[in-house]
Enzyme design. Structure first.
Site, PDB file in Angstrom:
ATOM      1  N   CYS A  61       1.986 -68.508  13.160  1.00 19.58           N
ATOM      2  CA  CYS A  61       0.881 -67.559  12.976  1.00 19.58           C
ATOM      3  C   CYS A  61      -0.310 -68.277  12.332  1.00 19.58           C
ATOM      4  CB  CYS A  61       1.353 -66.350  12.166  1.00 19.58           C
ATOM      5  SG  CYS A  61       0.200 -64.957  12.220  1.00 19.58           S
ATOM      6  N   HIS A 102       6.638 -64.515  14.756  1.00 22.53           N
ATOM      7  CA  HIS A 102       7.257 -64.912  13.493  1.00 22.53           C
ATOM      8  C   HIS A 102       8.782 -65.041  13.586  1.00 22.53           C
ATOM      9  CE1 HIS A 102       3.774 -64.532  10.729  1.00 22.53           C
ATOM     10  NE2 HIS A 102       3.331 -63.740  11.685  1.00 22.53           N
ATOM     11  N   GLU A 117      10.659 -66.510  11.542  1.00 32.12           N
ATOM     12  CA  GLU A 117      11.258 -66.425  10.203  1.00 32.12           C
ATOM     13  C   GLU A 117      11.495 -64.986   9.763  1.00 32.12           C
ATOM     14  OE1 GLU A 117       8.181 -66.516  10.806  1.00 32.12           O
ATOM     15  OE2 GLU A 117       6.915 -65.914   9.135  1.00 32.12           O
TER      16      GLU A 117
END
Lengths: 243, 79
Positions: A90, A214, A216
């Site tokens: 990002c 994302h 994560e």
């Protein structure tokens, strides 16, 4: 033990989740997440770096434009050019593009809205240091949340990326009806109008990867829509152990 | 001391949805006849005499603008 650095800039949001993903990927003690501070020109001996998401320096001027000049980024660029794996997520992807480690740029979403949703991605390249745990063509579900997520590059750069298989992730987008081709770039089907539906790319070595969504945030069923993102962190640990 | 203006605009081939949104709003506000709007950035710098044109160009190209997506123009103006 493999040491993966996670950078914190003023305005970074996702460093904690990125560090948690590293720890979860190395749950048998194989990996340690090492916090790196933007103002320190020191990578503390890490084996790889994650540049996480957020709004570094408030996204003033352009997303990633000021973070690029942070002391820690000079070290990241030097280490990356020597072959150290780097992942930009990002805002981190925006910073890698501003730094010149990856080509192209991320601009305002075509629909002008902040997009926040779970997004299906197709894995187009599983030969990078960050994607070896995936099957090529696999579809994964990870959160997407950004305002400047539309990947753009000039025609020559796009041809090079496509020709060399350097598009790593693409948004899974419903094919439009005949005659609706324009809609694909106007934010109707695409989350942001990214050229060629590009969600993530790699450098020619396959060691530097950037993506807007994302991974994560998708590492266990408790906190994400899937655990599909964990594969990126497992992949880099594999790559570093094999090196 | 001198005043320097740097104008940064999205390249012609880059879709400018913000400019389009402004253009689309104008008829709704009763302003007809505006066929296109593109939105950019305008910087005003106060610089001392040690800053030469080459330095200003470097500031514009490496920081104020991203040449991948934007064009820039530097001009000195009377303060």
């Amino acid at each position: 033990m493999t040491r993966v650095g996670v950078i914190t800039f003023p305005g970074t949001l996702d460093d904690v989740d990125a560090a948690r993903a590293v720890r979860l990927a190395g749950r048998d003690g194989a990996a340690e997440a090492v916090p790196l501070w933007h103002a320190d020109a020191d990578l503390r001996g890490v084996d790889a770096v994650v540049v996480p998401g957020g709004f570094s320096y408030g996204d003033y001027l352009r997303a990633g434009a000021i973070a690029r000049f942070a002391p820690v980024m000079g070290e990241v660029v030097r280490a990356a050019r020597r072959g150290m794996p780097v992942l930009g997520i990002c805002n981190g992807f925006q910073i890698l593009c501003e730094s010149g480690l990856l080509p192209g740029a991320l601009v305002r979403n075509a629909g002008l809205h902040f997009v926040c949703r779970d997004q299906w991605l197709r894995v187009e390249n599983n030969a990078t240091a960050w994607t070896s745990r995936y099957e090529r063509g696999a579809e994964i579900l990870v959160p997407l949340k950004n305002m400047e997520g539309r990947y753009v590059a000039d025609a020559a750069t796009l041809d090079e990326l496509e020709g060399e298989g350097r598009v790593v992730f693409r948004y899974v987008v419903d094919e439009p009806e005949p005659g609706q081709a324009l809609k694909r770039h106007l934010g109707v089907d695409s989350p942001n109008g990214a050229l060629n539906h590009i969600a993530g790319i790699t450098d020619p070595t396959g060691r530097i990867v950037g993506l807007m969504p994302h991974p994560e945030h998708a590492i266990d069923a408790l906190t994400g829509p899937s655990d599909d993102g964990l594969g990126m962190f497992l992949s880099v640990l594999d790559a570093l152990v094999a090196a | 001391m001198a005043r320097v203006v740097v104008d940064v605009m999205p390249k012609q081939e880059i879709l400018d949805p913000q400019g389009q949104a402004v253009a689309n709003a104008l008829p709704r506000l009763g302003f007809d006849g505006v066929t296109s709007v593109r939105q950019g950035k305008h910087f005003e710098l106060e610089v001392d005499d040690s800053v030469d044109d080459a330095t200003l160009a470097k500031i514009a190209e490496t920081f104020l603008a991203n040449p991948v997506i934007e064009d820039w123009v530097v001009r000195r103006v009377d303060a």
